[in-house]
Scaffold this active site. Sequence first.
Site, short mmCIF file in Angstrom:
data_model
loop_
_atom_site.label_atom_id
_atom_site.label_comp_id
_atom_site.label_asym_id
_atom_site.label_seq_id
_atom_site.Cartn_x
_atom_site.Cartn_y
_atom_site.Cartn_z
N HIS A 86 9.09 6.14 10.14
CA HIS A 86 8.05 6.74 10.99
C HIS A 86 6.72 6.77 10.25
O HIS A 86 6.66 6.63 9.03
CB HIS A 86 8.43 8.17 11.40
N HIS A 87 5.66 6.99 10.99
CA HIS A 87 4.30 7.11 10.46
C HIS A 87 4.18 8.31 9.51
O HIS A 87 5.01 9.22 9.52
CB HIS A 87 3.31 7.26 11.61
N GLY B 121 -2.01 17.32 22.04
CA GLY B 121 -1.47 16.50 20.97
C GLY B 121 -1.31 15.05 21.38
O GLY B 121 -1.54 14.67 22.53
N LYS C 62 4.39 12.25 10.59
CA LYS C 62 5.60 12.92 11.06
C LYS C 62 6.04 13.96 10.03
O LYS C 62 6.17 13.66 8.84
CB LYS C 62 6.72 11.92 11.31
#
Length: 254
Positions: free
Chosen positions: A146-147, A11, A150
């Site tokens: 957050h992006h 990941g 997420k």
Amino acid sequence: MTRILLFGAMGAMGRNVINCAKAMEDATIVAGVDREDHFDDPAIGFPVYGSFDAVKEDFDVIIDFSVAPAIDGLLDYVEKSGKALVQCTTGLSAEQIARVQKLAEKAPILRSANMSIGVNLLLELVKTAAQKLYEKGFDIEIVEQHHHRKMDAPSGTALALADAVNEALDDRLTYVYDRSQRKAARPHEELGISAVRGGTLPGVHDIIFAGEDEVITFNHTAYSRAIFANGALNAALFLHGKAAGMYSMQDVLA
């Protein structure tokens, strides 16, 4: 030398841990576990197995940067092996968290919602601010960004910050995540937590203390995942050789 097994090796965070470990002299990743085997990638530099049972290498500490649905298999392995675990994955269920805490009776476990040194210092700072400001009428809100990839919201870090504030105030605050259905003034006993998701936003956490005609804001911005990777590696160094028990990043920083 601390030998590490990396769970979630393929990941985004796993790749960051791999890169950061290359610059460390006292830690090495000897194997990884992910959904599929990966044995021939020179960029990785160690074998990655599709299951814990397939791992042949000996190691000292597991670093977990996986996903919540994969945690049960990890905890089964820790229960069976007694290996030390740095547990970084967020979004765990209440049952999974309870199991992690129970396993700390058998193995050394360090669990943190955020591995950043800066965030863990911030946890202490907001406790002090809450104790000084809440009784003076300051309302407290947390906004995190957050992006769009997420999966959990609010972030584990936002919840950890909220818990730190609430602990300092003897658990007097009620967490509120949505005010869209309510037409009323904000009670002082609330702690609002808002989550923003979009694009490639970095991890941003703002803790807002809003008083009469003045606002104090604590901010932490993560410009790179490397801060979390380095934190996890330092946690693994700390955990190596420790007795069974539950540890935190506060112990690493002490």
